[in-house]
Motif scaffolding. Structure first.
Motif, PDB file in Angstrom:
ATOM      1  N   HIS A   1       7.813  54.514  71.937  1.00 10.90           N
ATOM      2  CA  HIS A   1       8.308  54.065  70.645  1.00 10.90           C
ATOM      3  C   HIS A   1       7.882  52.624  70.395  1.00 10.90           C
ATOM      4  N   LEU A   2       8.080  52.191  69.159  1.00 12.61           N
ATOM      5  CA  LEU A   2       7.811  50.804  68.779  1.00 12.61           C
ATOM      6  C   LEU A   2       9.101  50.007  68.866  1.00 12.61           C
ATOM      7  N   ARG A   3       9.040  48.799  69.380  1.00 14.02           N
ATOM      8  CA  ARG A   3      10.208  47.935  69.441  1.00 14.02           C
ATOM      9  C   ARG A   3       9.957  46.735  68.539  1.00 14.02           C
ATOM     10  N   LEU A   4      10.902  46.482  67.647  1.00 13.07           N
ATOM     11  CA  LEU A   4      10.783  45.343  66.747  1.00 13.07           C
ATOM     12  C   LEU A   4      10.980  44.046  67.526  1.00 13.07           C
ATOM     13  N   PRO A   5      10.221  43.012  67.196  1.00 16.23           N
ATOM     14  CA  PRO A   5      10.432  41.725  67.848  1.00 16.23           C
ATOM     15  C   PRO A   5      11.755  41.098  67.397  1.00 16.23           C
TER      16      PRO A   5
ATOM     17  N   TRP B   1       4.290  48.305  71.540  1.00 19.06           N
ATOM     18  CA  TRP B   1       4.458  49.735  71.783  1.00 19.06           C
ATOM     19  C   TRP B   1       5.033  49.903  73.182  1.00 19.06           C
ATOM     20  N   ILE B   2       6.143  50.622  73.306  1.00 21.46           N
ATOM     21  CA  ILE B   2       6.774  50.888  74.580  1.00 21.46           C
ATOM     22  C   ILE B   2       6.364  52.285  75.008  1.00 21.46           C
TER      23      ILE B   2
END
Length: 105
Positions: A18-22, A3-4
């Motif tokens: 926002h969420l950042r995908l790995p 979570w950013i």
């Protein structure tokens, strides 16, 4: 997925959380989607095994029967069938005239 949190860029632009995908997650998700689609397409073929099979050479098909020795349905509730309809009672202090049920209405 990390979570950013909300932050402000060096040029003053505000970025909401926002969420950042790995790395590699998009490729893995696409592969998983293809596998699931393949399972649905190949796994849902209709089967006909045993559809035309007879239970035996010239023997009649078995018929379902009750597990109890007596008929079960319909269930009779004799106490419910002959109960009189309760007459409404007023809950106010002034008189209320209820219509008679024998009038045919």
């Amino acid at each position: 997925m990390p979570w950013i949190n909300t932050y402000v860029k060096s040029d003053g632009t505000k970025v909401s959380g926002h969420l950042r995908l790995p790395p590699g997650a998009r490729r893995e998700t696409a592969l998983l989607g293809l596998i699931v689609a393949g399972v649905f397409i190949l796994g849902n073929s209709p089967t006909t095994a045993g559809a035309d099979a007879e239970p035996g050479q010239g023997l009649p098909r078995p018929q379902p029967r009750s597990t109890s020795g007596r008929p079960i349905y319909p269930i009779k509730w004799p106490a419910w069938e002959n109960r009189p309809t309760p007459r409404p009672e007023p809950t106010v202090s002034y008189p209320i005239v209820f219509p008679d049920t024998a009038s045919g209405r």
